[in-house]
Every structure is written in structure tokens, then in C-alpha cells.
Write a protein that holds these residues in place. Structure first.
Motif, mmCIF file in Angstrom:
data_model
loop_
_atom_site.group_PDB
_atom_site.id
_atom_site.type_symbol
_atom_site.label_atom_id
_atom_site.label_comp_id
_atom_site.label_asym_id
_atom_site.label_seq_id
_atom_site.Cartn_x
_atom_site.Cartn_y
_atom_site.Cartn_z
ATOM 1 N N GLN A 88 -79.523 37.769 9.203
ATOM 2 C CA GLN A 88 -78.383 37.813 10.053
ATOM 3 C C GLN A 88 -77.319 36.511 9.888
ATOM 4 O O GLN A 88 -78.025 35.500 9.968
ATOM 5 N N GLY B 73 -82.898 43.315 14.242
ATOM 6 C CA GLY B 73 -81.555 43.435 15.092
ATOM 7 C C GLY B 73 -80.835 44.779 14.987
ATOM 8 O O GLY B 73 -79.709 44.795 15.487
ATOM 9 N N LYS C 139 -85.604 50.628 12.314
ATOM 10 C CA LYS C 139 -84.596 49.475 12.071
ATOM 11 C C LYS C 139 -84.153 49.249 10.572
ATOM 12 O O LYS C 139 -84.354 48.083 10.016
ATOM 13 N N TYR D 224 -75.090 41.341 8.493
ATOM 14 C CA TYR D 224 -76.395 41.094 7.925
ATOM 15 C C TYR D 224 -76.296 40.951 6.355
ATOM 16 O O TYR D 224 -75.351 41.784 5.781
#
Length: 468
Positions: free
Chosen positions: A134, A254, A285, A316
Motif C-alpha cells: 500500500q 487492506g 482479500k 496498492y
């Protein structure tokens, strides 16, 4: 380089037995002269005739994959035997490098696992999991790619001539925390291009972290000459075994399953290669992106950026490198690497076998008077202990005890004091020696200290290649 011509490999398959060194197990390459039914080969249409590409299946996907790169007139069983003849000496060489006592069944088992692994790999769809990092999109920092096997990352800093006559100091920081520093003499400055090349150790850079490289003058005042900020991303190699579409699965904790994402692929020059919209995130995810085979160039880094469609400020990133295995040499190299990996896995599995007592190894002169077989047992035990040491400690042992670096050189390379380097190496040697003599019912007094000298002399075998 191993000769992969089928005639050469087939002729090697019938060679005479060889004698192994140091009492090691010997594996003799054997010519296979069995029918398909005896070998348990898969068949199609119930045909058991030897030869013929359509009627027989000696690991059909693997053999067909090799013949696709270089069409030959050999029968498929000949291709299978030729691959065996190519891989057998590679597996044997690895076993000897690890100091492993092995038998012909060990080599045969490894070869079976290589063929099975390749057959499954070729049958599965090409799907690659990529770890995303990220980073805020507004930073727009240049990306520095970290190759898996690279030990250093080269950064070229543009500076004016005569910036420093005494030399330069490079300091790498992460969030104002000093990560690494090194001095460079003035001769390192390239007057022709007006640049200073800086070699940053790859093990000091972490995937998905931002860094600032400051260049200072070594003259009085230590003025800062330049700063280079960048974003570190590890490169994920994608081994493309077939010329068909592939799926790149980006993963990050995330990511939210309730969001839709966009993905963009850009080459090393920043040119957009492909863009994808309305990508769905799974419950684990992950966001799968289906990419065409021809959209990724061979052995060129491609930056993958992923961001939610409703949040442009969050992104990302990752970096991938496609490796197309289209030639026979490339496919042969891939199989060879699989064989090396399988041999290492076999070594890791067998080294945990219960080691018999070495009760008479603690003699006055370390290993003096101990028979060769028990010395090999001790070396195997020492290897297993060294491999469990932290990577930094293994590197210290290698540099000082094997490569012969002075305490000053070792301390400077690792940014520690000489006292700290001596302490770490002394503790590591004592730890290995204690493991070798552990469990002895009547170890003489001072046996551990005598074994320290033996461990030092044996490190050349215990650490046969540079750590890290």
C-alpha cells in the motif's frame, strides 16, 4: 552446461557404474528397457504399443511441452528417458554438495517428484499470487525494483563536479530512521556523466516502504549534496510455461470485498500496457486480473497498480516480471531448477532423521581420532544448527571465518563495533559446538571449547555458499 540432445542423454543412460567419493551413496544411471504396461504408463485408446506420440503418454504434458519447443522424431518414452539422464547427475551433485548420504532410491524418488510436479504445473491454469504494497497515490515516488536474487540495488545520483574533494557519505533513511550508511571516496564520482553510483544492500530495503537516500560531503561541515526519494517494491517472477492467458491475483489485507477496483499495468518506461476496470475482490482479500500472454514482455519489469474506484487517493502496487519459456534451453533450465528445489527439499526432510550418538567425538584434539563416518554426522549436525541461526549471524561467520575478513572490515560492513562482531561470532561458534556435543553422558571438561576450533575449520563445508 548439460547436453540435452536426446541421443547424448540416451547414450549416457547406459553408462557403467561410478564409484562415489568418501563412502557416499552411489546412484547408477540405468537404461530403462521395460514395456509401457510394466512402467505403469498412462495410455489412451487402450494402446500399449511402444513408441508413437498419440498412443502413449509418458508424462504426456511434460514430454509434449519439450517437443513443442523442438519437434523431434523420437518416441515419447525416449524423451522421458533423456530428461531422466539429464536430471540424475544434477540431483546427485546437489546431494553431494549438501553432504547427504544417499541411495539410488533417494535419487529415484526425487526424479519422480520432479516429473509429477512438472506434470501438475502444466495441467494447472497459469495463476500467480502477487503481494501488494500500500502507498498513497499522491506521493508519486519513483519505484525501485528489488529482484529476488539481487544483493545490491544500484542508484545513480546526478551531482555537480567538485561537489566534494574528500569523498561522499551515503545515508539511507526510512521515516527519519537511519537504515544504512557508507562512505565513498572521491574517485567513485564519474566525471564524464557527473554522477555518483551508490550500491544499496538489497537486504536493507523492505517491500512497500518509502526511503530517502541522502548524499553528504565528507569535507568539514558535512553539507548535504542531494537527496533521492524512492519506493521499494520486490519483483515477482511469473514463469509463463504456455502461450495463453494468465491470471495475476493481487493480495493485500487492506482490500475490501465490497469495493470494485481498477488495475493498471505500466512498463519500465511508465507507458501504460493495460488497464482493467470493475474488478471484484474476493473474501480472502484478493483481486484477480486476467492478462493476455502478449501484454507482458519477456523479462521486463511491469508495475501493477491497483486502487478502489471510489477512493483515488489510495493505491496498492507491485512489480512483476514475465519469464516466457518458449525455447528448449529455457524449458530445460526451468526443469533443472525444479530438480534443484526438489533435491533441497529432500535434504531438508532427511536431515531431521534421528542422529545416532557420537559419544566418542569429544576427544582432546577436537575431532582427532574420530572415524570418517562420525565426522560426516557431526558436519551434518553442525550444518543444521548453522542454518537455524539468524541470517546476519551466518553472514558474520562467513565473512570472518571463511572469507577471512578482518574484524574491522566486518564491523564496518554491518555498522557495528568490533567488540559486537567478536561477541556475536563467539556466541554463534559456542552455540554450534554445544549442539554437536549435546547429549553426551560423559563429555570431558572443556569439550565445547575444543570443538569451537573444529567448527571454525569445518565452516567451509558447513557454509558452502554465501549466506543471503
Amino acid at each position: 552446461m548439460v547436453d540435452f540432445s536426446y541421443d547424448t542423454c540416451l547414450s549416457q543412460a547406459g553408462r557403467k557404474p561410478r564409484t562415489g567419493a568418501s563412502g557416499m551413496g552411489v546412484y547408477v544411471l540405468r537404461f530403462i528397457d521395460l514395456t509401457p504396461a510394466e512402467l505403469g504408463c498412462c495410455t489412451s485408446r487402450g494402446c500399449l504399443q511402444p513408441g508413437g506420440l498419440e498412443s502413449m503418454a509418458w508424462y504426456p504434458l511434460l514430454c509434449g511441452w519439450l517437443e513443442e519447443a523442438q519437434p523431434l522424431t523420437h518416441a515419447r518414452e525416449d524423451v522421458y528417458i533423456a530428461v531422466q539422464a539429464m536430471l540424475e547427475p544434477i540431483v546427485i551433485s546437489r546431494f553431494r554438495r549438501y553432504g547427504l548420504v544417499f541411495y539410488d532410491t533417494d535419487v529415484a524418488d526425487c526424479l519422480d517428484r520432479v516429473f509429477d510436479r512438472m506434470e501438475r504445473r502444466l495441467a494447472e491454469p497459469m495463476e500467480f499470487k502477487v503481494k501488494l504494497a500500500q502507498r498513497p497515490a499522491e506521493q508519486n515516488l519513483p519505484v525501485v525494483s528489488l529482484l529476488p536474487a539481487a544483493t545490491h540495488v544500484s542508484l545513480v545520483i546526478a551531482m555537480e563536479h567538485d561537489s566534494s574533494r574528500q569523498g561522499y557519505k551515503a545515508m539511507l533513511r526510512n521515516s527519519n530512521r537511519l537504515v544504512w550508511e557508507e562512505d565513498y571516496p572521491a574517485e567513485c564520482y564519474d566525471t564524464r556523466s557527473r554522477t555518483l553510483p551508490v550500491q544499496v544492500p538489497a537486504n536493507r530495503l523492505q517491500h512497500g516502504h518509502s526511503y530517502a537516500l541522502d548524499i553528504y560531503s565528507l569535507e568539514a561541515g558535512s553539507r548535504r549534496l542531494d537527496t533521492r526519494e524512492f519506493y521499494a517494491v520486490r519483483v515477482k517472477a511469473l514463469h509463463l510455461l504456455r502461450a495463453e492467458s494468465l491470471t495475476v491475483v493481487g493480495h493485500h489485507p487492506g482490500l475490501h470485498p465490497s469495493c470494485e477496483y481498477q488495475a493498471e499495468f505500466r512498463d519500465a518506461g511508465g507507458i501504460e500496457v493495460a488497464r482493467f476496470c470493475n474488478l471484484l475482490c474476493s473474501e480472502n482479500k484478493s483481486v484477480p486480473v486476467k492478462v493476455s500472454y502478449h501484454q507482458l514482455r519477456h523479462e521486463e519489469d511491469t508495475q501493477m497498480d491497483l486502487w478502489p474506484e471510489d477512493r483515488a487517493g489510495l493505491a496498492y502496487s507491485s512489480c512483476i516480471r514475465a519469464v516466457r519459456h518458449e525455447s528448449l534451453g529455457s524449458r530445460r533450465g526451468f526443469i533443472t531448477q525444479v530438480a534443484r528445489n526438489v533435491a533441497y527439499e529432500h535434504f531438508r526432510a532427511t536431515r531431521n532423521i534421528q542422529i545416532r550418538s557420537i559419544e566418542d567425538m569429544s576427544v582432546v584434539d577436537g575431532m582427532a581420532g574420530v572415524d570418517e563416518g562420525k565426522q560426516r554426522v557431526a558436519i551434518l549436525l553442525a550444518k543444521s544448527v548453522v542454518e537455524r541461526l539468524p541470517q546476519r549471524i551466518r553472514t558474520l561467520l562467513l565473512e570472518h571465518e571463511v572469507e577471512g575478513m578482518s574484524w574491522t572490515e566486518v564491523a564496518q560492513r554491518h555498522n557495528i563495533s568490533e567488540a559486537k562482531a567478536k561477541q556475536d561470532i563467539s556466541r554463534a561458534l559456542t552455540h554450534v559446538s554445544e549442539a554437536v556435543v549435546a547429549g553426551e553422558p560423559e563429555s570431558p571438561k572443556g569439550a565445547v571449547h575444543r570443538f569451537v576450533d573444529w567448527v571454525k575449520e569445518t565452516l567451509d563445508d558447513v557454509i558452502p555458499y554465501r549466506a543471503g
